[in-house]
Design a protein around this motif. Structure first.
Motif, PDB file in Angstrom:
ATOM      1  N   LEU A 111       0.830  -1.206   0.008  1.00  0.00           N
ATOM      2  CA  LEU A 111       0.049   0.129   0.022  1.00  0.00           C
ATOM      3  C   LEU A 111       0.904   1.258  -0.140  1.00  0.00           C
ATOM      4  N   ASP A 129      -4.010   5.137  -3.291  1.00  0.00           N
ATOM      5  CA  ASP A 129      -5.484   5.156  -2.839  1.00  0.00           C
ATOM      6  C   ASP A 129      -5.874   3.783  -3.841  1.00  0.00           C
ATOM      7  N   ASP A 130      -5.878   2.751  -3.116  1.00  0.00           N
ATOM      8  CA  ASP A 130      -6.121   1.324  -3.886  1.00  0.00           C
ATOM      9  C   ASP A 130      -6.706   0.355  -3.004  1.00  0.00           C
ATOM     10  N   THR A 131      -7.698  -0.090  -2.926  1.00  0.00           N
ATOM     11  CA  THR A 131      -8.441  -1.173  -1.934  1.00  0.00           C
ATOM     12  C   THR A 131      -7.816  -2.247  -2.318  1.00  0.00           C
ATOM     13  N   ARG A 132      -7.038  -2.546  -3.239  1.00  0.00           N
ATOM     14  CA  ARG A 132      -6.580  -3.953  -3.452  1.00  0.00           C
ATOM     15  C   ARG A 132      -5.299  -4.255  -2.607  1.00  0.00           C
ATOM     16  N   TYR A 133      -4.916  -3.357  -2.033  1.00  0.00           N
ATOM     17  CA  TYR A 133      -3.546  -3.339  -1.516  1.00  0.00           C
ATOM     18  C   TYR A 133      -3.686  -2.966   0.099  1.00  0.00           C
ATOM     19  N   THR A 134      -2.825  -3.887   1.061  1.00  0.00           N
ATOM     20  CA  THR A 134      -2.595  -3.360   2.299  1.00  0.00           C
ATOM     21  C   THR A 134      -1.248  -3.084   2.753  1.00  0.00           C
TER      22      THR A 134
ATOM     23  N   ARG B  44      -6.530  10.254   5.300  1.00  0.00           N
ATOM     24  CA  ARG B  44      -7.387   9.721   6.663  1.00  0.00           C
ATOM     25  C   ARG B  44      -6.279   9.345   7.743  1.00  0.00           C
ATOM     26  N   LEU B  47      -5.311   5.688   7.996  1.00  0.00           N
ATOM     27  CA  LEU B  47      -4.229   5.370   6.909  1.00  0.00           C
ATOM     28  C   LEU B  47      -2.739   5.550   7.052  1.00  0.00           C
ATOM     29  N   SER B  50      -1.344   3.640   9.774  1.00  0.00           N
ATOM     30  CA  SER B  50      -0.853   2.239   9.365  1.00  0.00           C
ATOM     31  C   SER B  50       0.292   2.304   8.671  1.00  0.00           C
TER      32      SER B  50
END
Lengths: 149, 76
Positions: A111, A129-134, B44, B47, B50
């Protein structure tokens, strides 16, 4: 110049290798200069991101594309501007690695990749800004304990 | 911490060029509009936290890269 490093003691580096991180990186906002120390083993995707001013600060990084072949990054225009990126070829991407006690559970932060304009020697940790990744993707396949035995 | 009270549609200005505007207030949620130059990063907080937390963890560890390399070779 001489550089004190966390993992290799004092080493000689070419000053041209210093990469400037004008904003530091989150958690280390005051560290503005890093060098990448490449792994001697050319087969290895692991390298080090060593702070120039703080010998004790070094991150293990990987070339994420070696492990995560479908990893893609949509680099926001603002980041491209900040890093003066004119050509995709000048961009290097690394992910910071976290290794828990059980090494097999090591993870890469997909992320927040480290993006470097190699030509300008400018870097930044970009928060995608990419929900596929953490922040934690397993590097080794997880699953059955005895896999491959 | 500086605390200001604002109503819907009102703003605050930071440093003369960043505007933070209260757009909507509903059910304990506030929508905030931010007008800032493009080079200002806005996240945010959870985020950003984290990423920060992960970096701090990564900086603390001692790793034997040879061991990791070996594992990687075995897993391929």
């Amino acid at each position: 110049m001489k550089l004190n490093t966390k993992n290799f003691g004092e080493i000689d580096i070419c000053e041209e290798k210093i990469i400037s991180f004008p904003e530091g990186i989150p958690g280390f906002e005051y560290e503005k200069e890093f060098v990448i120390i490449n792994n001697e083993d050319e087969q290895s995707p692991f390298h080090w991101l060593q702070s120039v001013n703080n010998p004790e600060l070094a991150f293990v990084i990987i070339d994420p594309f070696v492990i995560f072949s479908d990893y893609t990054i949509d680099l926001p225009k603002t980041v491209q501007d900040k890093l003066n990126i004119k050509d995709e070829k000048d961009v290097a991407v690394y992910s910071i690695v976290v290794v828990p006690k059980d090494v097999k559970k090591m993870t890469a932060n997909l992320l927040g990749p480290i993006i470097i304009n190699v030509k300008e020697r400018l870097g930044k940790q970009v928060i995608l800004d990419d929900t596929r990744y953490t922040t934690k993707h397993y590097i080794f396949p997880q699953g059955e304990e005895n896999r491959g035995e | 911490m500086l605390i200001l009270t604002r109503k819907k549609g009102e703003s605050i200005i930071l440093n003369g060029y960043i505007e933070v505007k209260i757009m909507e207030i509903e059910d304990g949620k506030v929508s905030i509009g931010i007008e800032a130059p493009r080079d200002v990063d806005i996240f945010r907080k959870e985020l950003y936290d984290s990423i920060q937390e992960e970096n701090v963890k990564a900086a603390k560890q001692e790793i034997d890269i040879n061991e990791v390399n070996q594992l990687l070779k075995e897993s391929k």
